[in-house]
Design an enzyme around this catalytic site. Structure first.
Site, PDB file in Angstrom:
ATOM      1  N   LYS A 121     -10.951  -3.276  -2.722  1.00 28.51           N
ATOM      2  CA  LYS A 121     -11.764  -2.059  -2.770  1.00 28.51           C
ATOM      3  C   LYS A 121     -10.959  -0.902  -3.300  1.00 28.51           C
ATOM      4  CE  LYS A 121     -13.783  -2.917   1.616  1.00 28.51           C
ATOM      5  NZ  LYS A 121     -12.574  -2.875   2.433  1.00 28.51           N
ATOM      6  N   LYS A 140       0.811  -1.216   0.000  1.00 25.65           N
ATOM      7  CA  LYS A 140       0.000   0.000   0.000  1.00 25.65           C
ATOM      8  C   LYS A 140       0.845   1.267   0.000  1.00 25.65           C
ATOM      9  CE  LYS A 140      -4.379  -1.649   1.557  1.00 25.65           C
ATOM     10  NZ  LYS A 140      -5.582  -1.417   2.330  1.00 25.65           N
ATOM     11  N   LYS A 192      -4.716  -9.341  -5.875  1.00 26.48           N
ATOM     12  CA  LYS A 192      -5.995  -9.665  -5.264  1.00 26.48           C
ATOM     13  C   LYS A 192      -7.046  -8.614  -5.601  1.00 26.48           C
ATOM     14  CE  LYS A 192      -6.461  -7.737  -0.629  1.00 26.48           C
ATOM     15  NZ  LYS A 192      -7.813  -7.192  -0.809  1.00 26.48           N
TER      16      LYS A 192
HETATM   17  P1  ATP Z   1      -8.639  -2.285   0.791  1.00 21.26           P
HETATM   18  O1  ATP Z   1      -8.233  -2.359  -0.647  1.00 21.26           O
HETATM   19  O2  ATP Z   1      -9.131  -0.927   1.210  1.00 21.26           O
HETATM   20  O3  ATP Z   1      -7.591  -2.853   1.733  1.00 21.26           O
HETATM   21  P2  ATP Z   1      -9.987  -4.806   0.777  1.00 21.26           P
HETATM   22  O4  ATP Z   1     -10.757  -5.123  -0.429  1.00 21.26           O
HETATM   23  O5  ATP Z   1      -8.629  -5.420   0.910  1.00 21.26           O
HETATM   24  O6  ATP Z   1      -9.926  -3.228   0.911  1.00 21.26           O
HETATM   25  P3  ATP Z   1     -10.468  -5.093   3.591  1.00 21.26           P
HETATM   26  O7  ATP Z   1     -11.485  -4.269   4.272  1.00 21.26           O
HETATM   27  O8  ATP Z   1      -9.033  -4.693   3.713  1.00 21.26           O
HETATM   28  O9  ATP Z   1     -10.869  -5.197   2.038  1.00 21.26           O
HETATM   29  O10 ATP Z   1     -10.608  -6.608   4.081  1.00 21.26           O
HETATM   30  C1  ATP Z   1     -11.802  -7.105   4.684  1.00 21.26           C
HETATM   31  C2  ATP Z   1     -11.787  -8.622   4.685  1.00 21.26           C
HETATM   32  O11 ATP Z   1     -11.949  -9.108   3.348  1.00 21.26           O
HETATM   33  C3  ATP Z   1     -10.490  -9.239   5.213  1.00 21.26           C
HETATM   34  O12 ATP Z   1     -10.812 -10.401   5.956  1.00 21.26           O
HETATM   35  C4  ATP Z   1      -9.754  -9.620   3.959  1.00 21.26           C
HETATM   36  O13 ATP Z   1      -8.850 -10.687   4.166  1.00 21.26           O
HETATM   37  C5  ATP Z   1     -10.903 -10.026   3.052  1.00 21.26           C
HETATM   38  N1  ATP Z   1     -10.555  -9.856   1.651  1.00 21.26           N
HETATM   39  C6  ATP Z   1     -10.202  -8.694   1.048  1.00 21.26           C
HETATM   40  N2  ATP Z   1      -9.956  -8.907  -0.251  1.00 21.26           N
HETATM   41  C7  ATP Z   1     -10.142 -10.228  -0.470  1.00 21.26           C
HETATM   42  C8  ATP Z   1     -10.031 -11.065  -1.617  1.00 21.26           C
HETATM   43  N3  ATP Z   1      -9.674 -10.544  -2.786  1.00 21.26           N
HETATM   44  N4  ATP Z   1     -10.321 -12.378  -1.491  1.00 21.26           N
HETATM   45  C9  ATP Z   1     -10.689 -12.901  -0.299  1.00 21.26           C
HETATM   46  N5  ATP Z   1     -10.802 -12.173   0.833  1.00 21.26           N
HETATM   47  C10 ATP Z   1     -10.534 -10.854   0.749  1.00 21.26           C
HETATM   48 MG    MG Z   2      -7.366  -4.843   2.482  1.00 15.22          MG
END
Ligand code: ATP
Ligand code: MG
Length: 333
Positions: free
Chosen positions: A199, A113, A196
């Protein structure tokens, strides 16, 4: 007694990775025999990178709506917004003093990040895992369902608990178990099978949002990157094919089957045939949830009430644990 905690950041729109890797599994754990389940919108984590104030408030309520629409119940679980339970941040400070700089420097999420210009990253982004440890340990949570990307942070949570217990000669914080299971613990970007789904990915085409309508979902899946070969008939055939593997994993998780079961059904097919099946399945699963989210979002006051009630319930657990922590450290009350 076994307690579950997990959180999601209100840092953008919920996506299929969040649903399969986290939310869907939260709902299952809520209905299993845990003493308590606590699920959190982690707004303090979200601001480790810039968030527009109006959007943060909107995303927090929308995330609460997503939790409830997916099947989390304020009657069965404690649903909270992190900044409404101040003990999270208070314990995080203590953990900032327990964790070592070197531990944090090894965290791959920070490296990803912060990017090349780490000097410009916020101090909060660096300390993120200490706050996450506090989120979990302020409940003495024992089980934490997360996606694969959070494994390293959970190992650090155990290191922090162990060091605190050792330094103060107590057996106070539990060593938490990560719960990372199922076919979709790491859903990948639709545009790049090595990244991955997130968001915070600037490309909206990289993810399926829970609020996308049927047309948007079908279009994103149709345009998802793939290779030109047909699907293999067993999982081994997906090894060097990250994009193909990702779509099959998503199908397996959405239909509650193993990858081998899916391939027994669709092996030999071209993506031209498989993608519409996947799109139909995703729409069938997500559209009732997004309809319910929209209904809940029409009454934001109701959401705020649920979160206020959750915060009051949470503080009955967190306030005594923080008090005890201060006593152990020798802080005069
Ligand atoms: P950001 O990009 O802002 O970090 P994010 O999509 O990674 O957002 P988080 O809020 O950081 O989402 O993570 C929330 C939950 O979703 C965590 O348990 C994380 O491991 C899970 N998660 C996030 N992205 C994935 C993915 N691509 N596949 C499976 N689990 C995910
Ligand atoms: Mg995340």
């Amino acid at each position: 007694p076994p307690r579950v905690f997990s959180g999601i950041q209100p840092s953008g729109d919920l996506h299929l990775g969040n649903y399969l890797g986290a939310l869907q599994r939260f709902v299952r754990m809520q209905d299993e025999a845990y003493e308590q389940t606590v699920f959190c919108m982690v707004d303090l984590h979200a601001i480790t990178v810039w968030q527009d104030p109006k959007e943060l408030a909107h995303s927090t309520r929308e995330l609460a709506a997503g939790f409830i629409a997916s099947g989390l119940s304020p009657e069965k679980s404690i649903l909270i917004n992190q900044s409404q339970v101040p003990e999270h941040a208070q314990l995080a400070w203590i953990f900032n003093c327990v964790a070592r700089m070197g531990w944090m420097q090894r965290m791959t999420q920070f490296k990803d990040k912060a990017g090349k210009n780490a000097e410009k990253a916020s101090l909060g982004l660096f300390a993120y895992p200490a706050l996450m440890a506090a989120d979990i340990l302020i409940y003495h949570a024992t089980h934490v369902p997360v996606g694969e990307d959070q494994k390293q942070h959970l190992e650090l949570t155990r290191d922090i608990a162990a060091k605190f217990n050792h330094d103060y000669g107590v057996d106070f914080f539990p060593l938490t178990e990560p719960v990372i299971e199922g076919a979709a613990t790491r859903v990948m970007s639709l545009r790049d099978g090595t990244k991955k789904m997130s968001k915070s990915d600037p490309s909206d085409a990289s993810r399926i949002n829970m609020t996308d309508d049927a047309d948007a979902i079908a279009k994103k899946i149709r345009k998802a990157k793939t290779d030109p070969d047909a699907l293999p008939s067993e999982a081994k055939g997906l090894e060097q094919r990250p994009e193909a593997r990702n779509l099959v994993n998503i199908y397996a998780a959405l239909s509650d089957q193993s990858v081998d079961q899916v391939l027994a059904e669709v092996g030999g097919q071209q993506f031209g045939a498989f993608k519409p099946m996947l799109a139909d399945l995703a729409v069938a699963k997500l559209s009732p949830i997004s309809t319910e989210m929209a209904r809940l979002m029409a009454e934001p006051d109701e959401i705020d009430k649920i979160l206020a009630r959750g915060a009051a319930q949470a503080r009955e657990i967190t306030a005594p644990i923080l008090q005890k922590t201060y006593d152990i450290i020798g802080m005069v009350r």
